[in-house]
Scaffold this active site. Structure first.
Site, PDB file in Angstrom:
ATOM      1  N   ASP A 204     -27.191  36.432 -27.614  1.00  0.00           N
ATOM      2  CA  ASP A 204     -27.594  35.547 -26.546  1.00  0.00           C
ATOM      3  C   ASP A 204     -28.122  33.951 -26.793  1.00  0.00           C
ATOM      4  O   ASP A 204     -28.508  34.048 -27.989  1.00  0.00           O
ATOM      5  CB  ASP A 204     -28.634  36.097 -25.645  1.00  0.00           C
ATOM      6  CG  ASP A 204     -28.916  35.320 -24.236  1.00  0.00           C
ATOM      7  OD1 ASP A 204     -27.930  34.670 -23.761  1.00  0.00           O
ATOM      8  OD2 ASP A 204     -30.125  35.016 -24.013  1.00  0.00           O
TER       9      ASP A 204
ATOM     10  N   HIS B 240     -17.947  35.201 -18.619  1.00  0.00           N
ATOM     11  CA  HIS B 240     -19.125  34.327 -18.584  1.00  0.00           C
ATOM     12  C   HIS B 240     -19.055  33.083 -19.110  1.00  0.00           C
ATOM     13  O   HIS B 240     -19.585  31.864 -18.737  1.00  0.00           O
ATOM     14  CB  HIS B 240     -20.270  35.333 -19.256  1.00  0.00           C
ATOM     15  CG  HIS B 240     -21.538  34.641 -19.199  1.00  0.00           C
ATOM     16  ND1 HIS B 240     -22.248  34.459 -18.071  1.00  0.00           N
ATOM     17  CD2 HIS B 240     -22.416  33.930 -20.154  1.00  0.00           C
ATOM     18  CE1 HIS B 240     -23.532  33.766 -18.230  1.00  0.00           C
ATOM     19  NE2 HIS B 240     -23.424  33.671 -19.569  1.00  0.00           N
TER      20      HIS B 240
END
Length: 305
Positions: free
Chosen positions: A146, A219
């Site tokens: 992330d 994404h």
């Protein structure tokens, strides 16, 4: 030059505590000095606990700014942009204050969180609390790294901090916070290649797909946006996983010199492009909260108390 609150652009930590406060009994003239004292206290603790990289900030809610600091307001501060499309929901839950604390020692965070709560006692009360942690090598609980696209070095300040365009609020930052609960059982039933297609990068090696290979619903494709001049619309992410066995997910935190970049990203995720290509990661995670804040500079708070 006004001093930024140190937690805005700090590098990642092992642990975090997120505290959301609302006023106890409406406005009190003691609130502004109290907020300034808490911000100053957090600033001083960064030196005291420098060996464990302690940092943090105090942010003012979009809906409470008008009665806490009615004289002036950041030019782009507004309530969280709630959105919904089919099964994709980004709700709004506004709070008066957000205190973000991070450190490489959880015991220090526990101590400071209690002290901050006591400093606010009688004026603000905790209405939501969450604790985050670093997972593996900075991965989300989906298993993917992330924050790979986060700005590095001095670019963190350039992306996150307001400049001369809004001089009174220079070195402040617009903050958007969402708590996402992941459906990990559904996610983990996907084959790894399908997961990678949802994200737009490989899972183990963390290699981004070539532009031509990224699905329009991935994404990365949905959040890597450019403005009308072709410049990247960047944000600084300070997100961390949270949760227990019963509920797990991500506390997503966006910090930016404007509020537009986050709003455009959220719109791209939820509503998609003109052909309806939305973010397929939203099929595996649910936003439970959404809040908008502004982190003023430390000097703004001290001069306004």
């Amino acid at each position: 030059m006004p001093r930024e609150q140190l937690g805005v652009c700090a590098e990642g930590n092992l642990h975090s505590v997120y505290l959301m406060f609302n006023t106890c009994k409406g406005f009190s003239p003691q609130m502004r000095p109290c907020i300034a004292n808490v911000a100053q206290y957090i600033h001083e603790l960064a030196d005291q606990f420098s060996d464990s990289a302690f940092n943090g900030f105090v942010a003012i809610g979009a809906h409470s700014w008008d009665y806490l600091y009615p004289e002036n307001k950041p030019s782009q501060l507004k309530p969280f942009p709630a959105m919904q499309q089919e099964n994709r929901n980004a709700p709004a839950n506004e709070y008066d204050l957000f205190v973000h604390l991070r450190c490489d020692r959880f015991d220090i965070l526990h101590l400071v969180a209690n002290e901050v709560s006591q400093m606010f006692e009688g004026l603000f009360e905790i209405v939501d609390e969450e604790r985050g942690f670093r997972f593996m090598d900075s991965r989300d609980l989906t298993g993917f790294v992330d924050g790979t696209e986060n700005p590095k070095g001095r670019q963190r300040q350039e992306v996150a901090l307001v400049g001369e365009e809004d001089g009174l609020f220079r070195n402040g930052s617009y903050v958007h916070v969402q708590k996402f609960a992941h459906n990990l059982s559904k996610w983990n039933r996907l084959p790894e290649k399908s997961q990678e297609n949802v994200i737009g990068r490989t899972k183990a090696q963390n290699i981004e797909y070539a532009s031509a290979d990224k699905p329009l619903t991935s994404h990365i494709k949905r959040v890597n946006l450019k403005d009308d001049a072709g410049r990247p619309m960047e944000i600084l992410r300070q997100s961390m996983p949270y949760g227990s066995v019963r509920e797990q997910g991500l506390v997503f935190i966006s910090l930016c010199a404007n509020s537009v970049n986050f709003e455009k990203m959220l719109e791209s995720m939820v509503h998609g492009d003109e052909k309806g290509n939305h973010d397929h990661l939203m099929d595996f995670t649910q936003a439970l909260t959404g809040s908008a804040f502004f982190v003023p500079s430390l000097d703004f708070l001290l001069q306004s108390d």
